[in-house]
Design an enzyme around this catalytic site. Structure first.
Site, short mmCIF file in Angstrom:
data_model
loop_
_atom_site.label_atom_id
_atom_site.label_comp_id
_atom_site.label_asym_id
_atom_site.label_seq_id
_atom_site.Cartn_x
_atom_site.Cartn_y
_atom_site.Cartn_z
N ASN A 29 47.90 43.72 39.58
CA ASN A 29 48.63 42.46 39.60
C ASN A 29 50.13 42.72 39.55
O ASN A 29 50.60 43.44 38.66
CB ASN A 29 48.23 41.59 38.40
CG ASN A 29 49.14 40.39 38.23
OD1 ASN A 29 48.99 39.38 38.93
ND2 ASN A 29 50.12 40.47 37.33
N GLU A 30 50.85 42.16 40.50
CA GLU A 30 52.32 42.27 40.51
C GLU A 30 52.77 43.68 40.15
O GLU A 30 53.60 43.89 39.26
CB GLU A 30 52.96 41.23 39.58
CG GLU A 30 52.73 39.81 40.05
CD GLU A 30 53.51 38.77 39.26
OE1 GLU A 30 54.30 39.14 38.36
OE2 GLU A 30 53.34 37.57 39.54
N GLU A 67 48.58 33.16 42.97
CA GLU A 67 49.37 32.52 41.90
C GLU A 67 50.39 31.61 42.56
O GLU A 67 51.26 32.08 43.31
CB GLU A 67 50.08 33.55 41.02
CG GLU A 67 49.17 34.28 40.04
CD GLU A 67 49.95 35.11 39.01
OE1 GLU A 67 51.07 34.69 38.62
OE2 GLU A 67 49.42 36.17 38.62
#
Length: 524
Positions: A193-194, A328
């Site tokens: 994630n990110e 997101e």
């Protein structure tokens, strides 16, 4: 006396003055020209271990006085079942790259701190089995993000074997001993994630090398997912439109074009919040038309962002095998006064319902490439569907948009032609209207129209060719003010109400209120 006469004169003038006439808009649909499939996964949700998103929002424990099933709130489950949640992304977010799955299984749970979100205790009472139980209760599918940042391929591979193995391995036996003999089935696997920021601040090249290893060794062993219904692997993608993120997309997709049998991806994630300025300073309640116009104007940038990264993906994947997954997105505002800033608590207003409709319409227009999305977040965090406070629960305006959009899940996009006009406020000019149409799985034509203008109604003249359209019925969502919200004390301020069209001269006429979201089915 003179003041009284002046006042009476003004009242008479106000009464006699006609209301601002509704703006007429012609909207045309050719029902015989369908487009891409609008994947139901565009309507996915996101549940991170953040604030009260999981604890109190989903999990209260089996000994709670709040009605629950095996510790999971019954009221929340019922509300989520009603909007047909296709998938839930868990356990994060930034939390995912610090999450170690063994802390969340068995009788003795690992108690840790949650340094990303408020520095509070993470009891891990909601872990793998609880999440999969929750998914089953709401009738959804799991989108699990593995720890690529602080974890290892070995740890992630063990987690997948623990969840999906059907043969009698040590991990399969451990899962059975913990209460679930059958292997779990889940749809998507997030490979970090990110990773360009909270997931490890990696360069795209370093992430790529690491991601290939995870893609190779983190496997799903469920026999029902070997040949069909295979688990899809989602790589970390961009977080904006600047060069650092276009370079990221370029690096991953160029490697994908040359990938071999030993690794693969099925999707590239993208994160984009409507923030305007950082740190988030705009209010989520008690704001005026200035903030309303600026936030929605910023939301429309999503279209160009998708086009920019889709163009890069098209260079290396012209057949569009790799989905763009906007896992997101949502409005991100200043925390509510008195709340823990790390809990990201904000209200949810009519403005956010309109923001959600505009965003979902943009995603649907790019349905050939965008085949998944997750609003952030599902409960009590950022642009939530649901707010809870111990035993109390309230549904937000955004929730009602998702409920109205249920017919668009797995529908077929139908092009719409209309003159959007302009809504102007101060320095901001936006399209006054937005619209989309699609044929649902049963063949019925559905139309969505958003009136962005908070001051002027709209009279829509709908012309439909390709079918014999006789009427249209559905729901419309509006409220007295742009910042109207639902509260625990007053939960029905922003709720849908019935709407229908009248037939006139071969057209269907819809009267749309200002600042409204409307979804109707066209009846034959």
């Amino acid at each position: 006396m003179r003041s009284l006469l002046v006042g009476l004169t003004l009242i008479v003038i106000a009464i006699a003055a006609p209301r601002m006439a509704a703006q007429k808009v012609e909207l045309s649909i050719d029902a015989s020209e369908p487009g891409a499939k609008i994947d139901r996964n565009l309507f996915g949700q996101f549940a991170e271990h953040l604030g009260h998103g999981v604890y109190d929002g989903i999990w209260v424990g089996s000994d709670s006085t709040i009605p629950n099933t095996r510790g999971i709130r019954n009221d929340v489950v019922a509300a989520l079942k009603a909007i047909h949640v296709p998938n839930v992304r868990w356990p994060g977010g930034c939390f995912a790259d610090g999450y170690h799955w063994r802390d969340g299984i068995g009788a003795q749970r690992g108690v840790r701190l949650n340094p990303d979100w408020g520095g509070v205790i993470e009891p891990n009472t909601f872990g793998t089995h609880e999440f999969m139980d929750f998914i089953d209760q709401i009738g959804s599918e799991a989108y699990v993000s593995v720890n690529l940042g602080s974890g290892s391929p070995h740890e992630a591979a063990d987690w997948l074997e623990y969840m999906t193995a059907a043969q009698a391995t040590t991990l399969e036996k451990e899962r059975a001993a913990n209460g679930h003999p059958a292997p779990y089935k889940f749809a998507w696997l997030g490979l970090g994630n990110e990773s360009w920021d909270c997931g490890g601040n990696m360069t795209p090249e370093y992430y790529l090398d690491r991601m290939k290893i995870f893609s190779r060794f983190v496997r799903n062993y469920n026999p029902e997912q070997i040949e069909k219904d295979q688990m899809l692997k989602i790589a970390v993608g961009p977080g904006g439109g600047e060069q650092r993120w276009t370079d990221w997309t370029e690096t991953v997709m160029k490697a994908y074009q040359q990938h071999t049998w030993s690794w693969d991806i099925n999707g590239l994630s993208m994160h984009s919040y409507t923030v305007v300025k950082w740190p988030p300073a705009f209010k989520s309640a008690g704001f005026g038309e200035d903030e309303y116009a600026q936030i929605l104007k910023t939301k429309l940038d999503m279209d160009d962002l998708i086009k920019k990264h889709s163009a890069i993906m098209d260079k290396y994947d012209p057949q569009k095998k790799v989905a763009l997954v906007v896992d997101e997105w949502g409005g991100w505002y200043a925390p509510l006064p008195g709340s823990n800033p790390g809990f990201l608590v904000q209200q949810n207003s009519l403005r956010d319902a309109i923001l959600a409709a505009l965003n979902l319409n943009i995603l649907a227009r790019h349905a050939d490439r965008v085949r998944g999305a997750n609003i952030a977040q599902m409960i009590n965090v950022l642009q939530a569907m649901i707010l809870t406070d111990h035993e109390k629960m309230v549904l937000t305006p955004t929730y009602y948009v998702y409920k109205m959009y249920v017919p668009f899940q797995d529908s077929t996009f139908v092009p719409v032609t209309f003159d959007a006009g302009s809504y102007k406020h101060g320095d901001f000019t936006l399209p006054r209207l937005d619209a989309m149409a699609a044929k649902s799985k049963d063949g019925k034509l559905w139309v969505e129209i958003t009136n962005v203008d908070p001051n002027q109604a709209a009279e829509v003249e709908l012309t439909v060719t390709g079918i014999n359209a006789k009427s249209a019925v559905g729901k419309t969502l509006t409220a007295p003010k742009v910042d109207s919200v639902n509260t625990f004390e007053a939960p029905n301020i922003v709720v849908p109400k019935p709407i229908s069209a009248r037939a006139q001269g071969g057209k269907l006429i819809l009267q749309l209120e200002p600042k409204s979201v409307t979804v109707v089915s066209v009846e034959q």
